[in-house]
Enzyme design. Structure first.
Site, PDB file in Angstrom:
ATOM      1  N   HIS A  44     -10.082  -5.797  10.597  1.00 32.19           N
ATOM      2  CA  HIS A  44     -10.700  -5.552   9.296  1.00 32.19           C
ATOM      3  C   HIS A  44     -12.047  -4.848   9.416  1.00 32.19           C
ATOM      4  O   HIS A  44     -12.820  -4.843   8.468  1.00 32.19           O
ATOM      5  CB  HIS A  44     -10.897  -6.878   8.547  1.00 32.19           C
ATOM      6  CG  HIS A  44      -9.635  -7.580   8.189  1.00 32.19           C
ATOM      7  ND1 HIS A  44      -8.897  -8.270   9.117  1.00 32.19           N
ATOM      8  CD2 HIS A  44      -8.972  -7.690   7.016  1.00 32.19           C
ATOM      9  CE1 HIS A  44      -7.841  -8.799   8.525  1.00 32.19           C
ATOM     10  NE2 HIS A  44      -7.856  -8.454   7.251  1.00 32.19           N
ATOM     11  N   GLU A 101       0.807  -1.223   0.000  1.00 34.00           N
ATOM     12  CA  GLU A 101       0.000   0.000   0.000  1.00 34.00           C
ATOM     13  C   GLU A 101       0.838   1.269   0.000  1.00 34.00           C
ATOM     14  O   GLU A 101       0.535   2.226  -0.725  1.00 34.00           O
ATOM     15  CB  GLU A 101      -0.958  -0.006   1.198  1.00 34.00           C
ATOM     16  CG  GLU A 101      -2.099  -0.999   1.089  1.00 34.00           C
ATOM     17  CD  GLU A 101      -1.744  -2.404   1.513  1.00 34.00           C
ATOM     18  OE1 GLU A 101      -2.596  -3.289   1.422  1.00 34.00           O
ATOM     19  OE2 GLU A 101      -0.576  -2.607   1.935  1.00 34.00           O
TER      20      GLU A 101
END
Length: 329
Positions: A129, A60
């Site tokens: 998450h 990322e």
């Protein structure tokens, strides 16, 4: 008007903007050959090619930094993270580069970049998450933050985000992709929605309170308002859509009409956007209020993995109804 899912509306917006401007490209994990982790980019690589729809490694910070450099050079990247939880790996790039580059370069560089991903609890995805990170990005000067709730707003705001010369944080939600709705102005490829414009999606002349919400909470609030109506309690619903900038005038008008405001957010309560919003409301509309602003949030705990426990932590129609009744007592 055509009825589509949120997933389809986002796909339409991406395709329209990729077709409109050759400087637009989509980059992220699995956006190409896999058609997107949530199938939002389905068919786009086949249509626009691998130089416009770019698969990346699980890195990322690397592909966010690459996209920021591309934006500085005049391209218009759309960066997709699999989830906003993973954006934390790229936080230095987003906060220290994307948000600040225009200022730190003395205006020499614009930053036409969109960061988009789902956030929130998607159903037993574990604490790592299931985060709501909106407050973190709203806190950062230099970023525009939007959180639409329906297909038409997804399309209109994503197109505005791609055309903006400033960095935009585009918040989707794990549970929202299958939501269906009309695609307003489906034939208008230049249809956009301005940042900072809220939508009054339910209004009742007899409303005794207004519930302010955004993203997934809009759908929880709709359910709660239906149940309240069966008990003779009418409520308006104000979908903010844009969190920064926020539509202060729409909020002021809501306070002037119903005199009681309830905020519903999926974020946790401490130092949250809802907390700031309640302060802002009392700043701009204190004389209109007949009761303190209330905020319904998730519990201040890491999200449990157990499917049976997750709904108890999150805002739900029952908690919203209880808060609404307390507010009007």
């Amino acid at each position: 008007m055509a009825e589509v899912t949120v997933r389809e509306a986002l796909n339409i917006a991406l395709a329209e903007e990729l077709e409109r401007d050759k400087n637009v490209f989509l980059i992220g994990e699995e956006v190409g050959h896999y058609n997107g982790a949530y199938k939002v980019s389905q068919g786009l690589m086949a249509r626009f090619g691998e130089d416009r729809v770019i698969d990346t490694p699980i890195a990322e910070a690397g592909f966010a930094g690459l996209a920021i450099g591309a934006a500085m050079a005049g391209l218009r990247p759309i960066v997709e993270f699999m989830t906003w939880n993973f954006s934390l790996v790229a936080i230095d790039q987003i906060i220290n580069n994307a948000a600040k580059m225009h200022l730190m370069s003395g205006g020499q560089f614009n930053m036409p970049i969109v960061f988009r991903a789902p956030q929130g609890a998607g159903g037993s995805l574990s604490a790592q998450h299931s985060s709501i990170l909106e407050s973190f990005y709203i806190y950062t000067p230099g970023l525009i933050v939007v959180a639409p709730s329906n297909p038409a707003d997804m399309r209109g705001l994503l197109k505005s985000a791609v055309r903006s010369d400033n960095p935009v944080i585009f918040l989707e939600h794990e549970k929202i992709y299958a939501v269906r709705g009309d695609l307003v102005n489906a034939d208008d490829k230049d249809y956009t929605i301005a940042f900072g414009s809220a939508a009054l999606i339910a209004a009742d002349q007899a409303a005794v309170l207004t519930i302010i919400c955004w993203s997934m909470t809009v759908h929880l609030v709709k359910e709660a308002v239906k149940q309240l109506a069966t008990e003779g309690i009418a409520a308006d619903i104000l979908d903010l859509r844009s969190l920064k900038p926020v539509d202060s005038e729409a909020i002021r008008l809501a306070a002037a009409k119903t005199h009681r405001l309830l905020i519903v957010q999926e974020g946790t309560p401490v130092a949250s956007y809802g907390s700031w919003l309640s302060y802002h409301i009392q700043e701009i509309a204190f004389d209109e209020l007949d009761a303190p602003v209330m905020v319904v949030s998730s519990d201040d705990v890491p999200m449990p993995y157990a499917f049976s426990l997750e709904p108890a932590v999150l805002p739900n129609p029952s908690r919203i109804i209880d808060a609404a009744k307390q507010l009007i007592m």
